[in-house]
Design a protein around this motif. Structure first.
Motif, PDB file in Angstrom:
ATOM      1  N   LYS A 168       0.855  -1.186   0.000  1.00 55.12           N
ATOM      2  CA  LYS A 168       0.000   0.000   0.000  1.00 55.12           C
ATOM      3  C   LYS A 168       0.887   1.232   0.000  1.00 55.12           C
ATOM      4  O   LYS A 168       1.671   1.439   0.921  1.00 55.12           O
ATOM      5  N   LEU A 169       0.746   2.032  -1.036  1.00 59.22           N
ATOM      6  CA  LEU A 169       1.482   3.283  -1.138  1.00 59.22           C
ATOM      7  C   LEU A 169       0.625   4.418  -0.596  1.00 59.22           C
ATOM      8  O   LEU A 169      -0.602   4.399  -0.730  1.00 59.22           O
ATOM      9  N   SER A 170       1.292   5.407  -0.027  1.00 66.43           N
ATOM     10  CA  SER A 170       0.590   6.579   0.483  1.00 66.43           C
ATOM     11  C   SER A 170       1.276   7.837  -0.024  1.00 66.43           C
ATOM     12  O   SER A 170       2.499   7.861  -0.192  1.00 66.43           O
ATOM     13  N   CYS A 171       0.489   8.856  -0.284  1.00 69.42           N
ATOM     14  CA  CYS A 171       1.027  10.133  -0.744  1.00 69.42           C
ATOM     15  C   CYS A 171       0.405  11.223   0.114  1.00 69.42           C
ATOM     16  O   CYS A 171      -0.811  11.450   0.046  1.00 69.42           O
ATOM     17  N   LYS A 172       1.234  11.860   0.934  1.00 68.43           N
ATOM     18  CA  LYS A 172       0.752  12.933   1.794  1.00 68.43           C
ATOM     19  C   LYS A 172       0.975  14.290   1.116  1.00 68.43           C
ATOM     20  O   LYS A 172       2.035  14.540   0.544  1.00 68.43           O
ATOM     21  N   PHE A 173      -0.039  15.128   1.231  1.00 64.26           N
ATOM     22  CA  PHE A 173       0.038  16.455   0.649  1.00 64.26           C
ATOM     23  C   PHE A 173       0.445  17.454   1.731  1.00 64.26           C
ATOM     24  O   PHE A 173      -0.090  17.420   2.848  1.00 64.26           O
ATOM     25  N   HIS A 174       1.365  18.335   1.400  1.00 69.13           N
ATOM     26  CA  HIS A 174       1.800  19.384   2.308  1.00 69.13           C
ATOM     27  C   HIS A 174       1.601  20.744   1.628  1.00 69.13           C
ATOM     28  O   HIS A 174       2.017  20.929   0.479  1.00 69.13           O
ATOM     29  N   ARG A 175       0.949  21.659   2.346  1.00 66.34           N
ATOM     30  CA  ARG A 175       0.647  22.997   1.826  1.00 66.34           C
ATOM     31  C   ARG A 175      -0.192  22.912   0.550  1.00 66.34           C
ATOM     32  O   ARG A 175      -0.116  23.768  -0.328  1.00 66.34           O
ATOM     33  N   LEU A 176      -0.978  21.865   0.473  1.00 67.31           N
ATOM     34  CA  LEU A 176      -1.904  21.655  -0.635  1.00 67.31           C
ATOM     35  C   LEU A 176      -2.959  20.682  -0.140  1.00 67.31           C
ATOM     36  O   LEU A 176      -2.619  19.712   0.551  1.00 67.31           O
ATOM     37  N   TYR A 177      -4.208  20.913  -0.517  1.00 64.74           N
ATOM     38  CA  TYR A 177      -5.269  20.035  -0.053  1.00 64.74           C
ATOM     39  C   TYR A 177      -5.708  19.084  -1.165  1.00 64.74           C
ATOM     40  O   TYR A 177      -5.892  19.510  -2.311  1.00 64.74           O
ATOM     41  N   THR A 178      -5.906  17.819  -0.812  1.00 61.96           N
ATOM     42  CA  THR A 178      -6.389  16.864  -1.800  1.00 61.96           C
ATOM     43  C   THR A 178      -7.741  17.302  -2.351  1.00 61.96           C
ATOM     44  O   THR A 178      -8.034  17.091  -3.519  1.00 61.96           O
ATOM     45  N   ALA A 179      -8.541  17.959  -1.512  1.00 61.21           N
ATOM     46  CA  ALA A 179      -9.858  18.400  -1.946  1.00 61.21           C
ATOM     47  C   ALA A 179      -9.779  19.522  -2.969  1.00 61.21           C
ATOM     48  O   ALA A 179     -10.753  19.794  -3.670  1.00 61.21           O
ATOM     49  N   SER A 180      -8.625  20.158  -3.082  1.00 61.06           N
ATOM     50  CA  SER A 180      -8.445  21.242  -4.052  1.00 61.06           C
ATOM     51  C   SER A 180      -8.086  20.723  -5.437  1.00 61.06           C
ATOM     52  O   SER A 180      -8.154  21.475  -6.409  1.00 61.06           O
ATOM     53  N   ALA A 181      -7.683  19.467  -5.514  1.00 55.89           N
ATOM     54  CA  ALA A 181      -7.224  18.923  -6.785  1.00 55.89           C
ATOM     55  C   ALA A 181      -8.398  18.553  -7.688  1.00 55.89           C
ATOM     56  O   ALA A 181      -9.353  17.930  -7.246  1.00 55.89           O
ATOM     57  N   VAL A 182      -8.293  18.907  -8.939  1.00 54.69           N
ATOM     58  CA  VAL A 182      -9.282  18.498  -9.928  1.00 54.69           C
ATOM     59  C   VAL A 182      -9.026  17.050 -10.334  1.00 54.69           C
ATOM     60  O   VAL A 182      -9.940  16.258 -10.521  1.00 54.69           O
ATOM     61  N   CYS A 183      -7.751  16.714 -10.455  1.00 53.65           N
ATOM     62  CA  CYS A 183      -7.350  15.345 -10.787  1.00 53.65           C
ATOM     63  C   CYS A 183      -6.217  14.900  -9.880  1.00 53.65           C
ATOM     64  O   CYS A 183      -5.300  15.672  -9.608  1.00 53.65           O
ATOM     65  N   LEU A 184      -6.298  13.652  -9.458  1.00 50.35           N
ATOM     66  CA  LEU A 184      -5.235  12.989  -8.708  1.00 50.35           C
ATOM     67  C   LEU A 184      -4.912  11.694  -9.421  1.00 50.35           C
ATOM     68  O   LEU A 184      -5.802  11.067 -10.005  1.00 50.35           O
ATOM     69  N   ALA A 185      -3.646  11.290  -9.352  1.00 50.80           N
ATOM     70  CA  ALA A 185      -3.279  10.077 -10.067  1.00 50.80           C
ATOM     71  C   ALA A 185      -1.998   9.481  -9.512  1.00 50.80           C
ATOM     72  O   ALA A 185      -1.210  10.163  -8.850  1.00 50.80           O
ATOM     73  N   TRP A 186      -1.821   8.199  -9.765  1.00 51.18           N
ATOM     74  CA  TRP A 186      -0.560   7.507  -9.527  1.00 51.18           C
ATOM     75  C   TRP A 186       0.034   7.134 -10.877  1.00 51.18           C
ATOM     76  O   TRP A 186      -0.653   6.572 -11.727  1.00 51.18           O
ATOM     77  N   PHE A 187       1.312   7.457 -11.045  1.00 52.35           N
ATOM     78  CA  PHE A 187       2.072   7.103 -12.235  1.00 52.35           C
ATOM     79  C   PHE A 187       3.201   6.170 -11.823  1.00 52.35           C
ATOM     80  O   PHE A 187       3.565   6.088 -10.657  1.00 52.35           O
ATOM     81  N   ARG A 188       3.795   5.495 -12.786  1.00 58.85           N
ATOM     82  CA  ARG A 188       4.984   4.700 -12.506  1.00 58.85           C
ATOM     83  C   ARG A 188       5.937   4.774 -13.684  1.00 58.85           C
ATOM     84  O   ARG A 188       5.532   4.997 -14.828  1.00 58.85           O
ATOM     85  N   GLN A 189       7.205   4.581 -13.359  1.00 59.80           N
ATOM     86  CA  GLN A 189       8.231   4.603 -14.396  1.00 59.80           C
ATOM     87  C   GLN A 189       9.260   3.538 -14.103  1.00 59.80           C
ATOM     88  O   GLN A 189       9.915   3.556 -13.056  1.00 59.80           O
ATOM     89  N   ALA A 190       9.391   2.609 -15.032  1.00 60.40           N
ATOM     90  CA  ALA A 190      10.398   1.563 -14.932  1.00 60.40           C
ATOM     91  C   ALA A 190      11.667   2.033 -15.639  1.00 60.40           C
ATOM     92  O   ALA A 190      11.601   2.903 -16.515  1.00 60.40           O
ATOM     93  N   PRO A 191      12.816   1.473 -15.297  1.00 70.19           N
ATOM     94  CA  PRO A 191      14.075   1.892 -15.930  1.00 70.19           C
ATOM     95  C   PRO A 191      14.019   1.773 -17.441  1.00 70.19           C
ATOM     96  O   PRO A 191      13.608   0.742 -17.983  1.00 70.19           O
ATOM     97  N   GLY A 192      14.388   2.848 -18.122  1.00 68.49           N
ATOM     98  CA  GLY A 192      14.411   2.837 -19.573  1.00 68.49           C
ATOM     99  C   GLY A 192      13.069   3.019 -20.243  1.00 68.49           C
ATOM    100  O   GLY A 192      12.981   2.956 -21.474  1.00 68.49           O
ATOM    101  N   LYS A 193      12.036   3.241 -19.438  1.00 74.23           N
ATOM    102  CA  LYS A 193      10.694   3.395 -20.004  1.00 74.23           C
ATOM    103  C   LYS A 193      10.107   4.739 -19.592  1.00 74.23           C
ATOM    104  O   LYS A 193      10.565   5.370 -18.658  1.00 74.23           O
ATOM    105  N   ARG A 194       9.099   5.172 -20.309  1.00 69.19           N
ATOM    106  CA  ARG A 194       8.463   6.446 -19.995  1.00 69.19           C
ATOM    107  C   ARG A 194       7.510   6.287 -18.812  1.00 69.19           C
ATOM    108  O   ARG A 194       7.063   5.186 -18.500  1.00 69.19           O
ATOM    109  N   ARG A 195       7.214   7.424 -18.175  1.00 63.28           N
ATOM    110  CA  ARG A 195       6.273   7.427 -17.063  1.00 63.28           C
ATOM    111  C   ARG A 195       4.861   7.247 -17.598  1.00 63.28           C
ATOM    112  O   ARG A 195       4.457   7.916 -18.551  1.00 63.28           O
ATOM    113  N   VAL A 196       4.106   6.350 -16.976  1.00 60.77           N
ATOM    114  CA  VAL A 196       2.734   6.077 -17.422  1.00 60.77           C
ATOM    115  C   VAL A 196       1.790   6.128 -16.231  1.00 60.77           C
ATOM    116  O   VAL A 196       2.158   5.775 -15.109  1.00 60.77           O
TER     117      VAL A 196
END
Length: 121
Positions: free
Chosen positions: A19-47
């Protein structure tokens, strides 16, 4: 300055969970229009793999679940039935722009430093 901080990465065997967690500092999750998780493997683009509007990449649908915790000002990613191809650096991202298009198509304003996930076979 707004900051996103990911945690929870590590090593797991195939079939396991993290389970990954992402804490926001000086920004509220409720203020975001979009939230997302991306990943990037070595030698590949972020998706993108999971979006706050309920969309998921085909490769993770049914195994990953993105949840919002506005009280903790965090966005989480539950990853089950892990596969070796899930190994990557994982980043959470947030975008505050109204009218920026779908969450899958837009460019994000904020992202963290990432957390590494390694899945062994």
């Amino acid at each position: 300055q707004a900051q996103l901080v990911e945690s929870g990465g590590g090593s797991v065997e195939a079939g396991g969970s993290l389970k990954l967690s992402c804490k926001f500092h000086r920004l509220y999750t409720a203020s975001a229009v979009c939230l997302a998780w991306f990943r990037q493997a070595p030698g590949k683009r972020r998706v993108g793999v999971a979006y706050g509007d309920g969309m998921y990449a085909d490769s993770v649908r049914g195994r990953f679940t993105l949840t919002l915790d506005h009280r903790e000002n965090a966005v989480n990613l539950q990853m089950d039935n892990e596969k070796p191809e899930d190994s990557a650096m994982y980043y959470c991202e947030a975008d505050l722009k109204i009218g920026g298009g779908s969450c899958r198509a837009r460019e994000y304003d904020y992202w963290g430093q990432g957390t590494q996930v390694t899945v062994s076979s």
